[in-house]
Design a protein around this motif. Structure first.
Motif, short mmCIF file in Angstrom:
data_model
loop_
_atom_site.label_atom_id
_atom_site.label_comp_id
_atom_site.label_asym_id
_atom_site.label_seq_id
_atom_site.Cartn_x
_atom_site.Cartn_y
_atom_site.Cartn_z
N LEU A 46 -51.77 -39.96 -19.20
CA LEU A 46 -52.52 -40.32 -17.99
C LEU A 46 -51.96 -39.58 -16.77
O LEU A 46 -52.72 -39.14 -15.90
N LYS A 47 -50.63 -39.45 -16.70
CA LYS A 47 -50.00 -38.74 -15.59
C LYS A 47 -50.47 -37.29 -15.56
O LYS A 47 -50.81 -36.75 -14.49
N ASP A 48 -50.50 -36.63 -16.71
CA ASP A 48 -50.96 -35.25 -16.77
C ASP A 48 -52.44 -35.13 -16.42
O ASP A 48 -52.86 -34.18 -15.75
N MET A 49 -53.23 -36.10 -16.84
CA MET A 49 -54.66 -36.09 -16.52
C MET A 49 -54.86 -36.26 -15.02
O MET A 49 -55.68 -35.57 -14.41
N ARG A 50 -54.12 -37.18 -14.40
CA ARG A 50 -54.22 -37.39 -12.95
C ARG A 50 -53.77 -36.14 -12.20
O ARG A 50 -54.36 -35.75 -11.20
N SER A 51 -52.71 -35.51 -12.66
CA SER A 51 -52.20 -34.30 -12.02
C SER A 51 -53.25 -33.20 -12.01
O SER A 51 -53.47 -32.53 -11.00
#
Length: 115
Positions: A52-57
């Motif tokens: 999720l962190k990579d997707m948000r980034s």
């Protein structure tokens, strides 16, 4: 010598008949099962959180300058929400990562959630 096809599971005998030094915990040990389950679910939560962190980034990098995704306050709140979401999804074993880990650590006859 082990090749890439040799299983690494200490509960299975080695193909060449060699003894393994690893000692498998008793399958009936409830404390081991609880620790293994907790660790597997926490790892799945970490995995989902990183995804999720990579997707948000990526979303933030692609967003326009006046987008809500560029606002620092919104980013903090989204990060907190993603952390909560990842824990809930891992608790439900949504991706099956915890189940895959438990299949490696615990014999299938006592794996929780096993159908």
């Amino acid at each position: 010598m082990m090749d890439r096809t040799t299983p690494l599971n200490p509960l299975q005998p080695q193909a060449n008949g060699a003894k393994t030094d690893a000692v498998a915990p008793a399958a009936e040990d409830a404390a081991y099962l609880a620790k293994a389950t907790r660790a597997a679910v926490e790892f799945e939560s970490f995995f989902i959180s990183q995804m999720l962190k990579d997707m948000r980034s990526t979303t933030r990098e692609m967003a326009d300058e006046d987008s809500v995704f560029k606002d620092k306050v919104n980013q903090d709140m989204q990060d907190m929400a993603d952390g909560i979401l990842s824990k809930q999804m891992a608790g439900q074993r949504a991706f099956g990562v915890a189940d895959a880990i438990l299949r490696q650590l615990v014999p299938t006859k006592i794996t929780p959630g096993n159908t």
